[in-house]
Design a protein around this motif. Structure first.
Motif, PDB file in Angstrom:
ATOM      1  N   TYR A  38       0.837  -1.206   0.000  1.00  0.00           N
ATOM      2  CA  TYR A  38       0.000   0.000   0.000  1.00  0.00           C
ATOM      3  C   TYR A  38       0.872   1.256   0.000  1.00  0.00           C
ATOM      4  N   GLU A  39       1.933   1.243   0.795  1.00  0.00           N
ATOM      5  CA  GLU A  39       2.785   2.418   0.976  1.00  0.00           C
ATOM      6  C   GLU A  39       3.750   2.671  -0.173  1.00  0.00           C
ATOM      7  N   MET A  40       4.089   1.647  -0.939  1.00  0.00           N
ATOM      8  CA  MET A  40       5.055   1.821  -2.029  1.00  0.00           C
ATOM      9  C   MET A  40       4.371   2.505  -3.201  1.00  0.00           C
ATOM     10  N   LYS A  41       4.515   3.808  -3.278  1.00  0.00           N
ATOM     11  CA  LYS A  41       3.836   4.594  -4.317  1.00  0.00           C
ATOM     12  C   LYS A  41       4.402   4.324  -5.705  1.00  0.00           C
ATOM     13  N   THR A  42       5.587   3.750  -5.772  1.00  0.00           N
ATOM     14  CA  THR A  42       6.183   3.463  -7.077  1.00  0.00           C
ATOM     15  C   THR A  42       5.553   2.237  -7.725  1.00  0.00           C
ATOM     16  N   VAL A  43       4.905   1.404  -6.933  1.00  0.00           N
ATOM     17  CA  VAL A  43       4.247   0.212  -7.474  1.00  0.00           C
ATOM     18  C   VAL A  43       2.907   0.643  -8.064  1.00  0.00           C
ATOM     19  N   GLN A  44       2.756   0.462  -9.352  1.00  0.00           N
ATOM     20  CA  GLN A  44       1.541   0.887 -10.038  1.00  0.00           C
ATOM     21  C   GLN A  44       0.705  -0.305 -10.504  1.00  0.00           C
ATOM     22  N   SER A  45       0.831  -1.418  -9.829  1.00  0.00           N
ATOM     23  CA  SER A  45       0.067  -2.599 -10.231  1.00  0.00           C
ATOM     24  C   SER A  45      -1.412  -2.411  -9.897  1.00  0.00           C
ATOM     25  N   GLU A  46      -2.240  -3.211 -10.526  1.00  0.00           N
ATOM     26  CA  GLU A  46      -3.675  -3.175 -10.270  1.00  0.00           C
ATOM     27  C   GLU A  46      -3.981  -3.491  -8.812  1.00  0.00           C
ATOM     28  N   VAL A  47      -3.228  -4.415  -8.251  1.00  0.00           N
ATOM     29  CA  VAL A  47      -3.435  -4.828  -6.863  1.00  0.00           C
ATOM     30  C   VAL A  47      -3.164  -3.656  -5.917  1.00  0.00           C
ATOM     31  N   ALA A  48      -2.030  -2.998  -6.091  1.00  0.00           N
ATOM     32  CA  ALA A  48      -1.673  -1.873  -5.218  1.00  0.00           C
ATOM     33  C   ALA A  48      -2.663  -0.725  -5.377  1.00  0.00           C
ATOM     34  N   GLU A  49      -3.065  -0.447  -6.595  1.00  0.00           N
ATOM     35  CA  GLU A  49      -4.015   0.642  -6.835  1.00  0.00           C
ATOM     36  C   GLU A  49      -5.366   0.341  -6.188  1.00  0.00           C
ATOM     37  N   SER A  50      -5.775  -0.913  -6.201  1.00  0.00           N
ATOM     38  CA  SER A  50      -7.037  -1.281  -5.561  1.00  0.00           C
ATOM     39  C   SER A  50      -6.966  -1.076  -4.056  1.00  0.00           C
ATOM     40  N   LEU A  51      -5.845  -1.424  -3.456  1.00  0.00           N
ATOM     41  CA  LEU A  51      -5.684  -1.226  -2.016  1.00  0.00           C
ATOM     42  C   LEU A  51      -5.771   0.256  -1.650  1.00  0.00           C
ATOM     43  N   ARG A  52      -5.254   1.105  -2.517  1.00  0.00           N
ATOM     44  CA  ARG A  52      -5.208   2.543  -2.234  1.00  0.00           C
ATOM     45  C   ARG A  52      -6.556   3.231  -2.390  1.00  0.00           C
ATOM     46  N   LYS A  53      -7.588   2.494  -2.697  1.00  0.00           N
ATOM     47  CA  LYS A  53      -8.921   3.082  -2.826  1.00  0.00           C
ATOM     48  C   LYS A  53      -9.571   3.374  -1.479  1.00  0.00           C
ATOM     49  N   ILE A  54      -8.975   2.858  -0.411  1.00  0.00           N
ATOM     50  CA  ILE A  54      -9.485   3.146   0.935  1.00  0.00           C
ATOM     51  C   ILE A  54      -8.397   3.863   1.720  1.00  0.00           C
ATOM     52  N   PRO A  55      -8.775   4.649   2.732  1.00  0.00           N
ATOM     53  CA  PRO A  55      -7.768   5.331   3.549  1.00  0.00           C
ATOM     54  C   PRO A  55      -6.888   4.330   4.298  1.00  0.00           C
ATOM     55  N   PHE A  56      -5.687   4.775   4.637  1.00  0.00           N
ATOM     56  CA  PHE A  56      -4.714   3.921   5.314  1.00  0.00           C
ATOM     57  C   PHE A  56      -5.274   3.393   6.641  1.00  0.00           C
ATOM     58  N   ASP A  57      -5.922   4.271   7.425  1.00  0.00           N
ATOM     59  CA  ASP A  57      -6.481   3.856   8.717  1.00  0.00           C
ATOM     60  C   ASP A  57      -7.528   2.751   8.547  1.00  0.00           C
ATOM     61  N   THR A  58      -8.320   2.865   7.503  1.00  0.00           N
ATOM     62  CA  THR A  58      -9.340   1.846   7.242  1.00  0.00           C
ATOM     63  C   THR A  58      -8.689   0.520   6.873  1.00  0.00           C
ATOM     64  N   LEU A  59      -7.617   0.591   6.084  1.00  0.00           N
ATOM     65  CA  LEU A  59      -6.888  -0.628   5.726  1.00  0.00           C
ATOM     66  C   LEU A  59      -6.320  -1.303   6.973  1.00  0.00           C
ATOM     67  N   LEU A  60      -5.717  -0.504   7.853  1.00  0.00           N
ATOM     68  CA  LEU A  60      -5.170  -1.073   9.094  1.00  0.00           C
ATOM     69  C   LEU A  60      -6.254  -1.752   9.920  1.00  0.00           C
ATOM     70  N   ALA A  61      -7.382  -1.058  10.086  1.00  0.00           N
ATOM     71  CA  ALA A  61      -8.479  -1.634  10.868  1.00  0.00           C
ATOM     72  C   ALA A  61      -8.998  -2.913  10.226  1.00  0.00           C
ATOM     73  N   ALA A  62      -9.081  -2.924   8.894  1.00  0.00           N
ATOM     74  CA  ALA A  62      -9.573  -4.110   8.190  1.00  0.00           C
ATOM     75  C   ALA A  62      -8.628  -5.297   8.368  1.00  0.00           C
ATOM     76  N   LEU A  63      -7.325  -5.031   8.322  1.00  0.00           N
ATOM     77  CA  LEU A  63      -6.348  -6.111   8.464  1.00  0.00           C
ATOM     78  C   LEU A  63      -6.315  -6.665   9.886  1.00  0.00           C
ATOM     79  N   VAL A  64      -6.450  -5.788  10.864  1.00  0.00           N
ATOM     80  CA  VAL A  64      -6.333  -6.209  12.263  1.00  0.00           C
ATOM     81  C   VAL A  64      -7.659  -6.748  12.808  1.00  0.00           C
TER      82      VAL A  64
END
Length: 119
Positions: A38-64
């Protein structure tokens, strides 16, 4: 018992998280690896871009804490229609019954809840 709530995330993001966690070829991604992706902005893959569709805090809460999938329009519509058939209308005529069912279907489709009617 804690009051931790599970965030609701788009189905696309949930699919990506599940793909990363259970991908056999890679051995599965840990929460740390998913966050790094999620944090590697240089990665432009479809997977990384999909993860970035939600805020970082939401991603953390979802993972934990885990997450719930956001319903698609089609799923919302199906749920509204399924709810319609469980409802009982004590109307005197078929016409009145049809009107009652139409009102309920409309409310459920739009996601409106009214106490004593469909809530």
């Amino acid at each position: 018992m804690s009051n931790v709530s599970k965030p609701v995330i788009p189905a696309e993001v949930a699919d990506v998280i599940e793909y990363l966690r259970f991908d056999e070829g890679r051995g599965g991604y840990s929460n740390q690896k998913i966050i790094q992706l999620y944090e590697m902005k240089t990665v432009q893959s479809e997977v990384a871009e999909s993860l970035r569709k939600i805020p970082f805090d939401t991603l953390l809460a979802a993972l934990v804490n885990g997450y719930e999938r956001e319903l698609t329009e089609e799923e919302r519509r199906e749920e509204a229609i399924a709810g319609e058939y469980e409802w009982y209308c004590a109307c005197d005529s078929d016409y009145d019954d049809g009107v009652c069912r139409g009102i309920l279907l409309t409310l459920n489709t739009l996601g409106i809840k009214i106490e004593g009617v469909n809530a």
